[in-house]
Design a protein around this motif. Structure first.
Motif, PDB file in Angstrom:
ATOM      1  N   SER A 179      33.510  35.470  51.044  1.00  0.00           N
ATOM      2  CA  SER A 179      34.577  35.072  50.133  1.00  0.00           C
ATOM      3  C   SER A 179      34.235  33.759  49.427  1.00  0.00           C
ATOM      4  O   SER A 179      34.544  33.585  48.251  1.00  0.00           O
ATOM      5  N   HIS A 188      42.870  31.092  52.093  1.00  0.00           N
ATOM      6  CA  HIS A 188      41.985  32.094  52.692  1.00  0.00           C
ATOM      7  C   HIS A 188      41.284  31.527  53.922  1.00  0.00           C
ATOM      8  O   HIS A 188      41.211  32.172  54.967  1.00  0.00           O
ATOM      9  N   ASN A 224      39.865  42.111  52.612  1.00  0.00           N
ATOM     10  CA  ASN A 224      39.253  40.890  52.093  1.00  0.00           C
ATOM     11  C   ASN A 224      38.439  41.182  50.831  1.00  0.00           C
ATOM     12  O   ASN A 224      38.509  40.453  49.842  1.00  0.00           O
ATOM     13  N   CYS A 241      39.303  39.702  47.073  1.00  0.00           N
ATOM     14  CA  CYS A 241      38.332  38.868  46.344  1.00  0.00           C
ATOM     15  C   CYS A 241      38.054  39.431  44.959  1.00  0.00           C
ATOM     16  O   CYS A 241      37.696  38.697  44.053  1.00  0.00           O
TER      17      CYS A 241
END
Length: 89
Positions: A15, A65, A83, A87
């Motif tokens: 991320s 996050h 996730n 993103c």
């Protein structure tokens, strides 16, 4: 080939890379004025403000996050997909 264990740190690192790419793309959109004078920057104030607001928005998401990823011990496949989808947005 040894099997690598997926950890919350690896998911967070992925991320981080996505956020870095987003911020880099934002910077590429900034244009240099034609003349090297401070007065040439004045017409660009809406672009500068929108860049700062966008950067702060991305920074808030990134901080949240990292805060949430502290609670993930061993990420499941479902968490990895969520996730990834978050993103991309």
């Amino acid at each position: 080939m040894p099997e690598e264990k997926t950890t919350a740190g690896r998911v967070a690192a992925y991320s981080d890379a996505v956020f870095a790419v987003i911020v880099t793309i934002m910077v590429l959109e900034l244009k240099v004025p034609d003349q090297p004078a401070f007065s040439e920057l004045l017409p660009l104030w809406p672009t500068a403000i929108s860049y700062v607001v966008s950067y702060l928005f991305i920074a808030i998401i990134w901080i949240n996050h990292h805060y949430l990823m502290r609670f993930a011990a061993a990420p499941s496949l479902k968490l990895i997909w969520i996730n990834l989808l978050c993103c991309i947005k």
